[in-house]
Design an enzyme around this catalytic site. Sequence first.
Site, PDB file in Angstrom:
ATOM      1  N   ARG A 103       0.840  -1.192   0.000  1.00 50.73           N
ATOM      2  CA  ARG A 103       0.000   0.000   0.000  1.00 50.73           C
ATOM      3  C   ARG A 103       0.873   1.239   0.000  1.00 50.73           C
ATOM      4  NH1 ARG A 103      -4.030   1.641   4.931  1.00 50.73           N
ATOM      5  NH2 ARG A 103      -2.040   2.097   5.924  1.00 50.73           N
ATOM      6  N   ASP A 205       4.541  -5.617  11.388  1.00 49.45           N
ATOM      7  CA  ASP A 205       5.624  -5.251  12.310  1.00 49.45           C
ATOM      8  C   ASP A 205       5.521  -6.019  13.626  1.00 49.45           C
ATOM      9  OD1 ASP A 205       6.587  -3.529  10.434  1.00 49.45           O
ATOM     10  OD2 ASP A 205       5.863  -1.703  11.423  1.00 49.45           O
TER      11      ASP A 205
END
Length: 211
Positions: A103, A205
């Site tokens: 994205r 993450d």
Amino acid sequence: MRLSVIDHPLVAHKLTALRDASTDSPTFRRLADELVTLLAYEATREVRVEPHPVRTPVAPTTGVRLTSPKPIVVPILRAGLGMLDGMVRLLPTAEVGFLGMIRDETTLQATTYANRLPDDLSGRQCYVLDPMLATGGTLVAAVRYLLDRGADDVTALCLLAAPEGLEVVRSAFDEHAHVSVVTAAVDERLDEQGYIVPGLGDAGDRLYGVV
């Protein structure tokens, strides 16, 4: 488009631990794996089966088995990989394909940078794994990618969804009866950076660390 939000205390319990900022990556991976297996029970409610004769130790009977072609599981790289083991634990005979999508943080538009999928998905049921349905752009692009190759039934499994993203997916596939989203919760909103609020942060993450 059909939406299923799984209202179950174990789902809520595991999701709460995933949201906690103090949950470390190994624990986050384990919890995500467990949560996906719970979501997968609902997501596979309409998996295609056919009658199959079997002999028990007592007598012959008729059960069911998965039909051919086999379902295909498609994690969206990289965060979707953290959902793969939990899904294939429930569907061990399914094939696995991969879509790499990213994205743009400025435009929030998704683009495909890699794929490992059959060119022809005619008659296939596909299960897309993407932890966060935020703006909806990535999921819409992934579902279109599969439908364009002949898939006739696509179910997305998401840990969390935002109302804005759901509306984007609904608008894109409003008249497509065989596109579904299964999620553990629908959160409040997106923030100005396109993150789900309250959410759980960046799933990739938190699964694998900041790289």
